[in-house]
Write a protein that holds these residues in place. Structure first.
Motif, mmCIF file in Angstrom:
data_model
loop_
_atom_site.group_PDB
_atom_site.id
_atom_site.type_symbol
_atom_site.label_atom_id
_atom_site.label_comp_id
_atom_site.label_asym_id
_atom_site.label_seq_id
_atom_site.Cartn_x
_atom_site.Cartn_y
_atom_site.Cartn_z
ATOM 1 N N UNK A 1 -1.670 14.206 -47.433
ATOM 2 C CA UNK A 1 -2.848 14.294 -48.284
ATOM 3 C C UNK A 1 -3.723 13.049 -48.212
ATOM 4 N N UNK A 2 -3.131 11.890 -47.950
ATOM 5 C CA UNK A 2 -3.910 10.650 -47.876
ATOM 6 C C UNK A 2 -4.991 10.736 -46.802
ATOM 7 N N UNK A 3 -4.663 11.396 -45.702
ATOM 8 C CA UNK A 3 -5.611 11.512 -44.594
ATOM 9 C C UNK A 3 -6.687 12.563 -44.883
ATOM 10 N N UNK A 4 -6.293 13.676 -45.466
ATOM 11 C CA UNK A 4 -7.292 14.691 -45.798
ATOM 12 C C UNK A 4 -8.224 14.185 -46.901
ATOM 13 N N UNK B 1 7.402 6.397 -24.762
ATOM 14 C CA UNK B 1 7.221 6.322 -26.211
ATOM 15 C C UNK B 1 5.893 5.643 -26.525
ATOM 16 N N UNK B 2 5.365 5.937 -27.693
ATOM 17 C CA UNK B 2 4.115 5.326 -28.135
ATOM 18 C C UNK B 2 4.203 5.025 -29.622
ATOM 19 N N UNK B 3 3.804 3.812 -29.977
ATOM 20 C CA UNK B 3 3.655 3.413 -31.375
ATOM 21 C C UNK B 3 2.202 3.683 -31.744
ATOM 22 N N UNK B 4 1.967 4.486 -32.755
ATOM 23 C CA UNK B 4 0.602 4.926 -33.069
ATOM 24 C C UNK B 4 -0.053 3.910 -34.000
ATOM 25 N N UNK B 5 -0.839 3.031 -33.405
ATOM 26 C CA UNK B 5 -1.502 1.958 -34.139
ATOM 27 C C UNK B 5 -3.014 2.130 -34.006
ATOM 28 N N UNK B 6 -3.761 1.033 -33.891
ATOM 29 C CA UNK B 6 -5.207 1.130 -33.749
ATOM 30 C C UNK B 6 -5.591 1.982 -32.558
ATOM 31 N N UNK B 7 -6.477 2.941 -32.756
ATOM 32 C CA UNK B 7 -6.800 3.901 -31.705
ATOM 33 C C UNK B 7 -6.199 5.264 -31.964
ATOM 34 N N UNK B 8 -5.265 5.315 -32.958
ATOM 35 C CA UNK B 8 -4.705 6.595 -33.365
ATOM 36 C C UNK B 8 -3.948 7.316 -32.267
ATOM 37 N N UNK B 9 -3.779 8.621 -32.462
ATOM 38 C CA UNK B 9 -3.087 9.451 -31.467
ATOM 39 C C UNK B 9 -3.882 9.528 -30.173
ATOM 40 N N UNK B 10 -5.185 9.556 -30.284
ATOM 41 C CA UNK B 10 -6.045 9.770 -29.119
ATOM 42 C C UNK B 10 -5.925 8.659 -28.096
ATOM 43 N N UNK C 1 -0.705 0.008 -40.786
ATOM 44 C CA UNK C 1 -1.525 -1.210 -40.904
ATOM 45 C C UNK C 1 -2.777 -1.109 -40.053
ATOM 46 N N UNK C 2 -3.312 0.084 -39.949
ATOM 47 C CA UNK C 2 -4.462 0.300 -39.076
ATOM 48 C C UNK C 2 -5.579 1.050 -39.785
ATOM 49 N N UNK D 1 -8.785 9.338 -33.647
ATOM 50 C CA UNK D 1 -8.851 8.129 -32.823
ATOM 51 C C UNK D 1 -8.838 6.851 -33.658
ATOM 52 N N UNK D 2 -8.732 7.004 -34.984
ATOM 53 C CA UNK D 2 -8.676 5.848 -35.874
ATOM 54 C C UNK D 2 -7.333 5.744 -36.580
#
Length: 338
Positions: A274-277, A241-250, A188-189, A292-293
């Motif tokens: 493939x959705x990301x590429x 732990x980290x939930x990867x939301x707004x800000x992405x992995x970075x 949802x980001x 970062x997104x």
């Protein structure tokens, strides 16, 4: 005859009808600790003090963001509620908390009972996946504030963890290992950028690399990791732990690190979906902006001792969950991608 509330655009009977339609879905989320039923002024939940002898309550709140625009566009409303739940329960899970209950807030321009029931059914499905009870909520009809065919949905969850089991990242050290769990897509980001780039394509477009209609891929709900992680916590120590939301992995993983520590992430350690590429290619987005997104296919990250990696990955496999060793903790600051 004078004006009625209905003349102003608020239909009380439609609201009552919506409540009746949503009751079966809500009932499926109940836990033994819930007192009373749907319709009270407040939701009642009796904390099990045998299970939580020294409880810390953990709460989280969120909405779905502009992903809602796609639900409006496709007139598909049965999954968006799961996104609202996921964004809350995954967040409180990061600190080791078991989500106990959830309340939703739904604001509509015009109350359509069947559509409201469909949205709440998605909320209830999310609660079932998280093992938490949907103990209440609010549906507000706001004519003139929202267009008739639009709405906003948000909510909050409360969970609990025994104080000694609270996960705050303070034990993380250099050399600890990052294990990533797959996402189901953008979750949802990043949807303001997503919608901008895909605006010219109909939602039934089938890109060869996706193999499904674009709208299906974009509206797929956020994964809920609660039951998998709680099972792991029964037998293993997870340091952070980290939930990867707004800000992405970075931006998200460093939030759990002690001062003076950073990360080295291997981009080749998992296959980016493939959705990301596809969006990177169509939008000519720089790699740094992508990481970062968006979650880039990794929706949840655990940081563990190196000697626990094999055991935890085996347990995840037994739970039907894929996992990837995506990096390690280093001295320094920020994230280095290699």
């Amino acid at each position: 005859m004078g004006y009625t509330y209905r003349d102003s655009g608020v239909d009380i009977e439609a609201g009552n009808s919506a409540v009746e339609l949503m009751k079966p879905a809500v009932k499926r989320t109940m836990r033994p600790e819930v007192l009373g039923g749907l319709g009270g002024f407040g939701g009642l939940f009796a904390l099990d003090l045998k299970k939580f002898s020294d409880p810390v309550l953990v709460s989280g709140t969120d909405g779905v963001g502009t992903k809602l625009r796609l639900a409006f566009q496709m007139n598909r409303h049965d999954t968006i509620g799961q996104d609202a739940v996921a964004m809350c329960v995954n967040d409180i899970l990061v600190q080791g908390a078991e989500p106990l209950f959830f309340l939703d807030y739904l604001a509509v321009g015009k109350l359509d009972p069947e559509r409201v029931a469909s949205i709440v059914a998605g909320v209830a499905k999310g609660c079932e996946l998280a093992g938490c009870a949907l103990i209440g909520g609010e549906t507000a009809e706001m004519p003139g504030f929202y267009p008739e065919d639009e709405y906003d949905v948000a909510g909050f969850s409360v969970g609990a963890v025994n104080r000694e089991n609270l996960i705050d990242g303070s034990k993380i050290q250099e050399g600890d290992v990052l294990i990533g769990l797959p996402s189901s897509g953008f979750h949802s980001n990043g949807y303001s950028l997503v919608r901008k780039i895909f605006a010219q394509y109909p939602m039934d477009t089938v890109f060869p690399e996706l193999g499904e209609p674009l709208g299906d891929a974009l509206l797929r709900p956020t994964r809920i990791y609660v039951k998998t992680i709680l099972k792991l916590l029964e037998k293993n120590e997870i340091l952070g732990m980290a939930h990867i939301t707004g800000g992405g992995l970075t931006e998200n993983i460093p939030r759990v690190l002690p001062e003076g520590l950073g990360l080295r992430i291997s981009k080749s350690s998992w296959e980016v979906p493939a959705l990301f590429t596809l969006i990177k290619r169509l939008g000519e987005i720089e790699a740094s902006e992508m990481y970062r997104t968006f979650n880039m296919g990794i929706g949840f990250v655990m940081i563990v001792h190196p000697n626990q990696v094999k055991t935890i990955q085996e347990q995840l496999l037994n739970l039907g969950e894929k996992s990837y060793v995506i990096g390690e903790v280093t001295q320094g600051k920020g994230v280095e991608y290699v």
